[in-house]
Motif scaffolding. Structure first.
Motif, mmCIF file in Angstrom:
data_model
loop_
_atom_site.group_PDB
_atom_site.id
_atom_site.type_symbol
_atom_site.label_atom_id
_atom_site.label_comp_id
_atom_site.label_asym_id
_atom_site.label_seq_id
_atom_site.Cartn_x
_atom_site.Cartn_y
_atom_site.Cartn_z
ATOM 1 N N SER A 106 23.420 22.528 172.524
ATOM 2 C CA SER A 106 23.891 21.995 171.121
ATOM 3 C C SER A 106 25.522 22.377 171.168
ATOM 4 O O SER A 106 25.934 23.354 171.785
ATOM 5 N N TYR A 107 26.306 21.565 170.328
ATOM 6 C CA TYR A 107 27.760 21.940 170.185
ATOM 7 C C TYR A 107 28.368 21.830 168.764
ATOM 8 O O TYR A 107 27.541 20.954 168.107
ATOM 9 N N TYR A 108 29.356 22.152 168.651
ATOM 10 C CA TYR A 108 30.071 22.214 167.366
ATOM 11 C C TYR A 108 31.483 21.792 167.420
ATOM 12 O O TYR A 108 32.133 22.222 168.368
ATOM 13 N N LEU A 109 31.993 20.680 166.897
ATOM 14 C CA LEU A 109 33.040 20.118 166.615
ATOM 15 C C LEU A 109 33.993 20.526 165.092
ATOM 16 O O LEU A 109 33.252 20.253 164.464
ATOM 17 N N PRO A 110 34.979 21.376 165.087
ATOM 18 C CA PRO A 110 35.600 21.551 163.883
ATOM 19 C C PRO A 110 35.901 19.888 163.095
ATOM 20 O O PRO A 110 36.203 18.901 163.767
ATOM 21 N N GLU A 111 36.089 20.306 161.878
ATOM 22 C CA GLU A 111 36.220 19.108 160.973
ATOM 23 C C GLU A 111 37.612 18.212 161.057
ATOM 24 O O GLU A 111 37.489 16.905 161.155
ATOM 25 N N LYS A 112 38.623 19.062 161.279
ATOM 26 C CA LYS A 112 39.999 18.438 161.396
ATOM 27 C C LYS A 112 40.201 17.698 162.790
ATOM 28 O O LYS A 112 39.638 18.264 163.855
ATOM 29 N N ILE A 113 40.576 16.529 162.625
ATOM 30 C CA ILE A 113 40.746 15.622 163.908
ATOM 31 C C ILE A 113 42.492 15.277 164.089
ATOM 32 O O ILE A 113 43.095 14.979 163.192
ATOM 33 N N LEU A 114 42.668 15.263 165.139
ATOM 34 C CA LEU A 114 44.288 15.039 165.771
ATOM 35 C C LEU A 114 44.020 13.913 166.334
ATOM 36 O O LEU A 114 43.551 14.043 167.569
ATOM 37 N N THR A 115 44.417 12.669 165.948
ATOM 38 C CA THR A 115 44.333 11.546 166.843
ATOM 39 C C THR A 115 45.622 11.230 167.678
ATOM 40 O O THR A 115 46.755 11.785 167.455
ATOM 41 N N ASN A 116 45.511 10.265 168.400
ATOM 42 C CA ASN A 116 46.702 9.735 169.244
ATOM 43 C C ASN A 116 47.603 9.151 168.112
ATOM 44 O O ASN A 116 48.851 9.158 168.493
ATOM 45 N N GLU A 122 48.929 4.004 173.407
ATOM 46 C CA GLU A 122 48.198 3.463 174.511
ATOM 47 C C GLU A 122 48.692 4.390 176.017
ATOM 48 O O GLU A 122 47.576 4.456 176.590
ATOM 49 N N LYS A 123 49.679 4.980 175.841
ATOM 50 C CA LYS A 123 50.264 5.593 176.911
ATOM 51 C C LYS A 123 49.181 7.085 176.982
ATOM 52 O O LYS A 123 48.715 7.238 177.985
ATOM 53 N N ILE A 124 49.086 7.523 175.668
ATOM 54 C CA ILE A 124 48.319 8.813 175.798
ATOM 55 C C ILE A 124 46.986 8.716 176.345
ATOM 56 O O ILE A 124 46.280 9.190 177.212
ATOM 57 N N ALA A 125 46.178 7.578 175.762
ATOM 58 C CA ALA A 125 44.770 7.310 175.889
ATOM 59 C C ALA A 125 44.509 6.886 177.444
ATOM 60 O O ALA A 125 43.586 7.178 178.126
ATOM 61 N N LYS A 126 45.567 6.128 177.875
ATOM 62 C CA LYS A 126 45.473 5.801 179.421
ATOM 63 C C LYS A 126 45.474 6.814 180.455
ATOM 64 O O LYS A 126 44.743 7.244 181.181
ATOM 65 N N LYS A 127 46.424 7.630 180.151
ATOM 66 C CA LYS A 127 46.751 8.830 180.929
ATOM 67 C C LYS A 127 46.055 9.885 180.795
ATOM 68 O O LYS A 127 45.316 10.416 182.021
ATOM 69 N N ILE A 128 45.468 10.335 179.799
ATOM 70 C CA ILE A 128 44.769 11.646 179.522
ATOM 71 C C ILE A 128 43.399 11.202 179.134
ATOM 72 O O ILE A 128 42.580 12.059 179.697
ATOM 73 N N GLY A 129 43.021 10.081 178.779
ATOM 74 C CA GLY A 129 41.819 9.672 178.538
ATOM 75 C C GLY A 129 41.033 10.244 177.294
ATOM 76 O O GLY A 129 39.883 10.483 177.336
ATOM 77 N N ILE A 130 41.983 10.315 176.415
ATOM 78 C CA ILE A 130 41.423 11.176 175.106
ATOM 79 C C ILE A 130 42.090 10.285 174.016
ATOM 80 O O ILE A 130 43.284 10.018 173.931
ATOM 81 N N ASN A 131 41.217 9.984 172.880
ATOM 82 C CA ASN A 131 41.878 9.512 171.912
ATOM 83 C C ASN A 131 41.689 10.248 170.695
ATOM 84 O O ASN A 131 42.769 9.901 169.678
ATOM 85 N N GLY A 164 52.697 17.929 175.660
ATOM 86 C CA GLY A 164 51.971 17.914 176.533
ATOM 87 C C GLY A 164 50.701 18.280 176.317
ATOM 88 O O GLY A 164 49.443 17.738 176.548
ATOM 89 N N ASN A 165 50.418 19.881 176.127
ATOM 90 C CA ASN A 165 49.271 20.403 175.832
ATOM 91 C C ASN A 165 48.475 20.150 174.652
ATOM 92 O O ASN A 165 47.295 20.054 174.587
ATOM 93 N N ARG A 166 49.135 19.440 173.294
ATOM 94 C CA ARG A 166 48.612 19.125 172.414
ATOM 95 C C ARG A 166 47.992 17.836 172.664
ATOM 96 O O ARG A 166 46.898 17.659 171.767
ATOM 97 N N THR A 167 48.139 17.121 173.780
ATOM 98 C CA THR A 167 47.551 15.882 173.764
ATOM 99 C C THR A 167 46.291 16.241 174.527
ATOM 100 O O THR A 167 45.277 15.324 174.455
ATOM 101 N N ILE A 168 46.068 17.243 175.238
ATOM 102 C CA ILE A 168 44.948 17.554 176.312
ATOM 103 C C ILE A 168 43.923 18.336 175.388
ATOM 104 O O ILE A 168 42.924 18.006 175.468
#
Length: 338
Positions: free
Chosen positions: A10-20, A33-42, A155-159
């Motif tokens: 099982s896993y837990y994710l915090p409530e706050k979400i940081l979007t692209n 689009e650049k963040i999603a394509k290169k990093i693969g994270i939305n 850089g690191n905040r996107t990852i």
């Protein structure tokens, strides 16, 4: 020899979400689009100011107990992997034991590892089960890298995202029931300074550090997480393919015998590079990080849970799990679903 099995996750994710979209507003030179394509994270989940890896580990463990009807008193040993503990001492696992209502006769300890932490934790759990020390091991991984990140470090905040996971490893088949095979582990401390938080420990207790800008325009100080992206990429590209090939051979298999290669979900660019280098098709190389980011020691568990929930993995499947990163540290193990 007593066998050991991964039985439930099982896993837990915090409530706050940081979007692209949020990040693009802060850093206009980065498009969604650049963040999603290169990093693969939305999007990635971010721990609240007063929420720690220990808090999240408790949440993930309680979810595990509730979801799979597990009696906390059945746990013989608690392993907690984190690089962001509540205190220097006592160990967070001791506090977690009390908060989870585990027996006082159970063992509990922390260990400090990052992206290879789950693999190392499985190796410790397998050893405890195989030796007869424990029948049921609760392996918890929790990380709040967001608290190490400079607000200007785009850089690191996107990852990175924050999360915790809880895994039950037992000496008998229950639930998911994946038999744990043979391990390959590795360490190279010469790369320690390429992924590091320098300040805060006994070597450099002063948390105030001079801010510097790197070649990519990211700002960090000694109190922040520093990652030399190019060196981390080179280390991974050099070591992981050999790690995978070696572990497949150690488990007396061929590459074609592996149904799914579940790697640490670092970022899409690195994963795609590794997939091509080990010559595996996309169907056997799942990427499951777009909704949570790189959660450090919980990425493999989150991916496994996702694969189980959508029935991508099934009885009889063989999976190779690989983790790699800060340390440098790396590890792989092959598991087989019953």
């Amino acid at each position: 020899m007593i066998e050991s099995y991964i039985n439930h996750i099982s896993y837990y994710l915090p409530e706050k979400i940081l979007t692209n979209e949020n990040l693009a507003e802060e850093f206009p030179e980065w498009s969604v689009e650049k963040i999603a394509k290169k990093i693969g994270i939305n999007e990635r989940h971010i721990a609240a100011d007063d929420e720690t890896s220990l808090d999240m580990g408790v949440q993930a463990s309680n979810l595990l107990f509730k979801e799979y009807n597990i009696d906390p008193h059945s746990i013989d040993y608690l392993l907690f992997c984190t690089q962001s503990p509540d205190y220097f001492l006592p160990t967070s696992a001791c506090i977690m034991q009390e908060r989870l209502g585990l027996r006082k006769s159970s063992g509990a300890l922390d260990f400090n590892l990052g992206c290879s932490g789950f693999i190392y934790g499985l190796s410790l759990a397998k050893g405890l089960v195989a030796s007869g020390i424990a029948r049921n091991v609760l392996l918890v991984c929790g990380e709040t890298y967001s608290k190490f990140l400079n607000k200007s470090d785009k850089g690191n905040r996107t990852i990175f995202g924050d999360a915790a996971s809880a895994t039950l490893i037992s000496n008998e088949v229950k639930g998911m029931a994946a038999k744990i095979g043979e391990f390959d582990l590795g360490t190279d401390g010469s790369g320690a300074e390429n992924l590091i938080v320098k300040a805060g420990g006994m070597r450099q207790p002063n948390m105030v550090g001079h801010e510097v800008d790197d070649e990519y325009g990211n700002t960090t100080s000694d109190a922040d997480l520093f990652m030399n992206g190019s060196e981390i990429f080179n280390f991974t590209s050099l070591n992981v393919p050999e790690l995978v090939k070696g572990n497949v051979a150690k488990n007396k298999m061929q590459m074609d015998d592996i149904d799914h290669f579940v790697f640490h979900q670092a970022n899409a660019y690195m994963l795609n590079h590794l997939r091509k280098k080990i010559k595996v098709d996309k169907e056997r190389f799942p990427v499951r990080m777009n909704f949570c980011g790189n959660t450090v020691s919980s990425t493999i568990q989150i991916a496994l849970k996702s694969l189980q929930d959508d029935q991508t993995i099934k009885s009889g499947d063989k999976l190779l799990l690989a983790g790699f990163g800060v340390g440098y540290s790396w590890g792989a193990v092959t598991i087989e679903l019953k």
